[in-house]
Design a protein around this motif. Sequence first.
Motif, PDB file in Angstrom:
ATOM      1  N   PRO A  32      -0.018  -4.303  17.987  1.00  0.00           N
ATOM      2  CA  PRO A  32      -0.675  -3.903  16.742  1.00  0.00           C
ATOM      3  C   PRO A  32       0.202  -3.031  15.860  1.00  0.00           C
ATOM      4  O   PRO A  32       0.099  -3.069  14.642  1.00  0.00           O
ATOM      5  CB  PRO A  32      -1.915  -3.136  17.207  1.00  0.00           C
ATOM      6  CG  PRO A  32      -2.164  -3.609  18.588  1.00  0.00           C
ATOM      7  CD  PRO A  32      -0.814  -3.949  19.149  1.00  0.00           C
ATOM      8  N   CYS A  33       1.072  -2.235  16.416  1.00  0.00           N
ATOM      9  CA  CYS A  33       1.962  -1.374  15.632  1.00  0.00           C
ATOM     10  C   CYS A  33       3.038  -2.182  14.920  1.00  0.00           C
ATOM     11  O   CYS A  33       3.526  -1.794  13.873  1.00  0.00           O
ATOM     12  CB  CYS A  33       2.616  -0.334  16.534  1.00  0.00           C
ATOM     13  SG  CYS A  33       1.452   0.774  17.309  1.00  0.00           S
ATOM     14  N   VAL A  34       3.402  -3.310  15.476  1.00  0.00           N
ATOM     15  CA  VAL A  34       4.477  -4.114  14.920  1.00  0.00           C
ATOM     16  C   VAL A  34       4.031  -4.821  13.644  1.00  0.00           C
ATOM     17  O   VAL A  34       4.792  -4.974  12.707  1.00  0.00           O
ATOM     18  CB  VAL A  34       4.970  -5.140  15.969  1.00  0.00           C
ATOM     19  CG1 VAL A  34       5.962  -6.102  15.371  1.00  0.00           C
ATOM     20  CG2 VAL A  34       5.563  -4.429  17.162  1.00  0.00           C
ATOM     21  N   PHE A  35       2.779  -5.227  13.565  1.00  0.00           N
ATOM     22  CA  PHE A  35       2.303  -6.033  12.453  1.00  0.00           C
ATOM     23  C   PHE A  35       1.631  -5.230  11.345  1.00  0.00           C
ATOM     24  O   PHE A  35       1.083  -5.809  10.425  1.00  0.00           O
ATOM     25  CB  PHE A  35       1.349  -7.115  12.955  1.00  0.00           C
ATOM     26  CG  PHE A  35       2.029  -8.104  13.850  1.00  0.00           C
ATOM     27  CD1 PHE A  35       3.035  -8.916  13.364  1.00  0.00           C
ATOM     28  CD2 PHE A  35       1.675  -8.217  15.175  1.00  0.00           C
ATOM     29  CE1 PHE A  35       3.674  -9.828  14.175  1.00  0.00           C
ATOM     30  CE2 PHE A  35       2.304  -9.125  16.001  1.00  0.00           C
ATOM     31  CZ  PHE A  35       3.306  -9.936  15.507  1.00  0.00           C
ATOM     32  N   SER A  36       1.655  -3.915  11.414  1.00  0.00           N
ATOM     33  CA  SER A  36       1.062  -3.128  10.334  1.00  0.00           C
ATOM     34  C   SER A  36       2.073  -3.010   9.188  1.00  0.00           C
ATOM     35  O   SER A  36       3.274  -2.940   9.399  1.00  0.00           O
ATOM     36  CB  SER A  36       0.653  -1.742  10.839  1.00  0.00           C
ATOM     37  OG  SER A  36       1.781  -1.024  11.263  1.00  0.00           O
ATOM     38  N   LEU A  37       1.558  -2.992   7.969  1.00  0.00           N
ATOM     39  CA  LEU A  37       2.399  -2.969   6.775  1.00  0.00           C
ATOM     40  C   LEU A  37       2.212  -1.669   6.008  1.00  0.00           C
ATOM     41  O   LEU A  37       1.160  -1.032   6.093  1.00  0.00           O
ATOM     42  CB  LEU A  37       2.034  -4.135   5.857  1.00  0.00           C
ATOM     43  CG  LEU A  37       2.218  -5.542   6.417  1.00  0.00           C
ATOM     44  CD1 LEU A  37       1.662  -6.560   5.437  1.00  0.00           C
ATOM     45  CD2 LEU A  37       3.671  -5.820   6.711  1.00  0.00           C
ATOM     46  N   ASN A  38       3.219  -1.297   5.250  1.00  0.00           N
ATOM     47  CA  ASN A  38       3.104  -0.216   4.273  1.00  0.00           C
ATOM     48  C   ASN A  38       2.854  -0.877   2.926  1.00  0.00           C
ATOM     49  O   ASN A  38       3.682  -1.652   2.450  1.00  0.00           O
ATOM     50  CB  ASN A  38       4.375   0.621   4.222  1.00  0.00           C
ATOM     51  CG  ASN A  38       4.591   1.401   5.485  1.00  0.00           C
ATOM     52  OD1 ASN A  38       3.628   1.846   6.107  1.00  0.00           O
ATOM     53  ND2 ASN A  38       5.836   1.571   5.875  1.00  0.00           N
ATOM     54  N   ILE A  39       1.721  -0.578   2.309  1.00  0.00           N
ATOM     55  CA  ILE A  39       1.306  -1.271   1.084  1.00  0.00           C
ATOM     56  C   ILE A  39       1.225  -0.260  -0.049  1.00  0.00           C
ATOM     57  O   ILE A  39       0.612   0.802   0.087  1.00  0.00           O
ATOM     58  CB  ILE A  39      -0.059  -1.957   1.301  1.00  0.00           C
ATOM     59  CG1 ILE A  39       0.077  -3.017   2.385  1.00  0.00           C
ATOM     60  CG2 ILE A  39      -0.566  -2.569   0.002  1.00  0.00           C
ATOM     61  CD1 ILE A  39      -1.215  -3.624   2.832  1.00  0.00           C
ATOM     62  N   LEU A  40       1.829  -0.607  -1.179  1.00  0.00           N
ATOM     63  CA  LEU A  40       1.712   0.177  -2.399  1.00  0.00           C
ATOM     64  C   LEU A  40       0.799  -0.596  -3.340  1.00  0.00           C
ATOM     65  O   LEU A  40       1.057  -1.752  -3.666  1.00  0.00           O
ATOM     66  CB  LEU A  40       3.079   0.407  -3.049  1.00  0.00           C
ATOM     67  CG  LEU A  40       3.059   1.140  -4.381  1.00  0.00           C
ATOM     68  CD1 LEU A  40       2.516   2.553  -4.207  1.00  0.00           C
ATOM     69  CD2 LEU A  40       4.458   1.180  -4.973  1.00  0.00           C
TER      70      LEU A  40
ATOM     71  N   GLY B 195      -5.163  -1.525  10.234  1.00  0.00           N
ATOM     72  CA  GLY B 195      -3.965  -0.851  10.711  1.00  0.00           C
ATOM     73  C   GLY B 195      -2.855  -0.684   9.697  1.00  0.00           C
ATOM     74  O   GLY B 195      -1.764  -0.238  10.046  1.00  0.00           O
ATOM     75  N   HIS B 196      -3.091  -1.026   8.436  1.00  0.00           N
ATOM     76  CA  HIS B 196      -2.051  -0.897   7.420  1.00  0.00           C
ATOM     77  C   HIS B 196      -2.084   0.503   6.806  1.00  0.00           C
ATOM     78  O   HIS B 196      -3.107   1.170   6.796  1.00  0.00           O
ATOM     79  CB  HIS B 196      -2.242  -1.946   6.330  1.00  0.00           C
ATOM     80  CG  HIS B 196      -2.253  -3.349   6.843  1.00  0.00           C
ATOM     81  ND1 HIS B 196      -1.148  -3.943   7.402  1.00  0.00           N
ATOM     82  CD2 HIS B 196      -3.250  -4.259   6.915  1.00  0.00           C
ATOM     83  CE1 HIS B 196      -1.455  -5.176   7.773  1.00  0.00           C
ATOM     84  NE2 HIS B 196      -2.730  -5.395   7.498  1.00  0.00           N
ATOM     85  N   THR B 197      -0.962   0.923   6.260  1.00  0.00           N
ATOM     86  CA  THR B 197      -0.855   2.196   5.554  1.00  0.00           C
ATOM     87  C   THR B 197      -0.822   1.900   4.066  1.00  0.00           C
ATOM     88  O   THR B 197      -0.006   1.091   3.606  1.00  0.00           O
ATOM     89  CB  THR B 197       0.429   2.938   5.964  1.00  0.00           C
ATOM     90  OG1 THR B 197       0.422   3.083   7.385  1.00  0.00           O
ATOM     91  CG2 THR B 197       0.505   4.296   5.318  1.00  0.00           C
ATOM     92  N   VAL B 198      -1.712   2.541   3.297  1.00  0.00           N
ATOM     93  CA  VAL B 198      -1.852   2.234   1.875  1.00  0.00           C
ATOM     94  C   VAL B 198      -1.553   3.478   1.053  1.00  0.00           C
ATOM     95  O   VAL B 198      -2.109   4.549   1.297  1.00  0.00           O
ATOM     96  CB  VAL B 198      -3.281   1.730   1.563  1.00  0.00           C
ATOM     97  CG1 VAL B 198      -3.407   1.359   0.095  1.00  0.00           C
ATOM     98  CG2 VAL B 198      -3.644   0.540   2.438  1.00  0.00           C
ATOM     99  N   ASP B 199      -0.668   3.329   0.060  1.00  0.00           N
ATOM    100  CA  ASP B 199      -0.422   4.335  -0.968  1.00  0.00           C
ATOM    101  C   ASP B 199      -0.907   3.747  -2.287  1.00  0.00           C
ATOM    102  O   ASP B 199      -0.773   2.542  -2.523  1.00  0.00           O
ATOM    103  CB  ASP B 199       1.066   4.677  -1.075  1.00  0.00           C
ATOM    104  CG  ASP B 199       1.593   5.342   0.187  1.00  0.00           C
ATOM    105  OD1 ASP B 199       0.824   6.078   0.821  1.00  0.00           O
ATOM    106  OD2 ASP B 199       2.764   5.122   0.530  1.00  0.00           O
TER     107      ASP B 199
ATOM    108  N   ILE C 131      -8.915  -0.811   0.082  1.00  0.00           N
ATOM    109  CA  ILE C 131      -8.138   0.169   0.850  1.00  0.00           C
ATOM    110  C   ILE C 131      -8.762   0.383   2.221  1.00  0.00           C
ATOM    111  O   ILE C 131      -8.063   0.454   3.234  1.00  0.00           O
ATOM    112  CB  ILE C 131      -8.037   1.497   0.071  1.00  0.00           C
ATOM    113  CG1 ILE C 131      -7.190   1.313  -1.178  1.00  0.00           C
ATOM    114  CG2 ILE C 131      -7.449   2.600   0.938  1.00  0.00           C
ATOM    115  CD1 ILE C 131      -7.290   2.463  -2.158  1.00  0.00           C
ATOM    116  N   GLN C 132     -10.073   0.464   2.267  1.00  0.00           N
ATOM    117  CA  GLN C 132     -10.773   0.653   3.543  1.00  0.00           C
ATOM    118  C   GLN C 132     -10.524  -0.521   4.488  1.00  0.00           C
ATOM    119  O   GLN C 132     -10.245  -0.329   5.679  1.00  0.00           O
ATOM    120  CB  GLN C 132     -12.271   0.810   3.298  1.00  0.00           C
ATOM    121  CG  GLN C 132     -13.079   0.957   4.564  1.00  0.00           C
ATOM    122  CD  GLN C 132     -14.575   0.922   4.287  1.00  0.00           C
ATOM    123  OE1 GLN C 132     -15.017   0.840   3.151  1.00  0.00           O
ATOM    124  NE2 GLN C 132     -15.348   0.967   5.349  1.00  0.00           N
ATOM    125  N   ILE C 133     -10.584  -1.741   3.969  1.00  0.00           N
ATOM    126  CA  ILE C 133     -10.339  -2.934   4.800  1.00  0.00           C
ATOM    127  C   ILE C 133      -8.904  -2.937   5.314  1.00  0.00           C
ATOM    128  O   ILE C 133      -8.650  -3.227   6.490  1.00  0.00           O
ATOM    129  CB  ILE C 133     -10.647  -4.217   4.003  1.00  0.00           C
ATOM    130  CG1 ILE C 133     -12.155  -4.332   3.762  1.00  0.00           C
ATOM    131  CG2 ILE C 133     -10.133  -5.456   4.714  1.00  0.00           C
ATOM    132  CD1 ILE C 133     -12.529  -5.415   2.789  1.00  0.00           C
TER     133      ILE C 133
END
Length: 110
Positions: A12-20, A45-49, A38-40
């Motif tokens: 799960p850590c490998v497939f998470s993305l950083n999204i702007l 597991g994604h990080t959203v800015d 953003i909640q979804i």
Amino acid sequence: MRPLFLLCLLLPCVFSLNILMYVNVIGKSHLQFAEKLIQILNDNGHTVDVIMGWLNSYVPLKGSYGARKTVTVAFPGESPWGAVDHLMNPFEERSLWKRLWPEPTKFIDT
């Protein structure tokens, strides 16, 4: 067997993305949609800015909306949304010709 188990834990850590994400704040509904999105993304597991272009100053902003970091960009001057003719008096009946009056030749091909 143990390395395979550890590898499965890390997937799960490998497939998470950083999204702007850029959000035009035109109305409250735009914020509600962005907050749900953003909640979804966070739940998966994604990080959203978020960068918010605050076009309508009459829409209140209320925090981070679940994003890691939120940057708000306010545009200079007063919001033009309060001076829009159909919002100033929404119950006034306007004719079609009155709406086209500022540019009467707008739809004419020459």
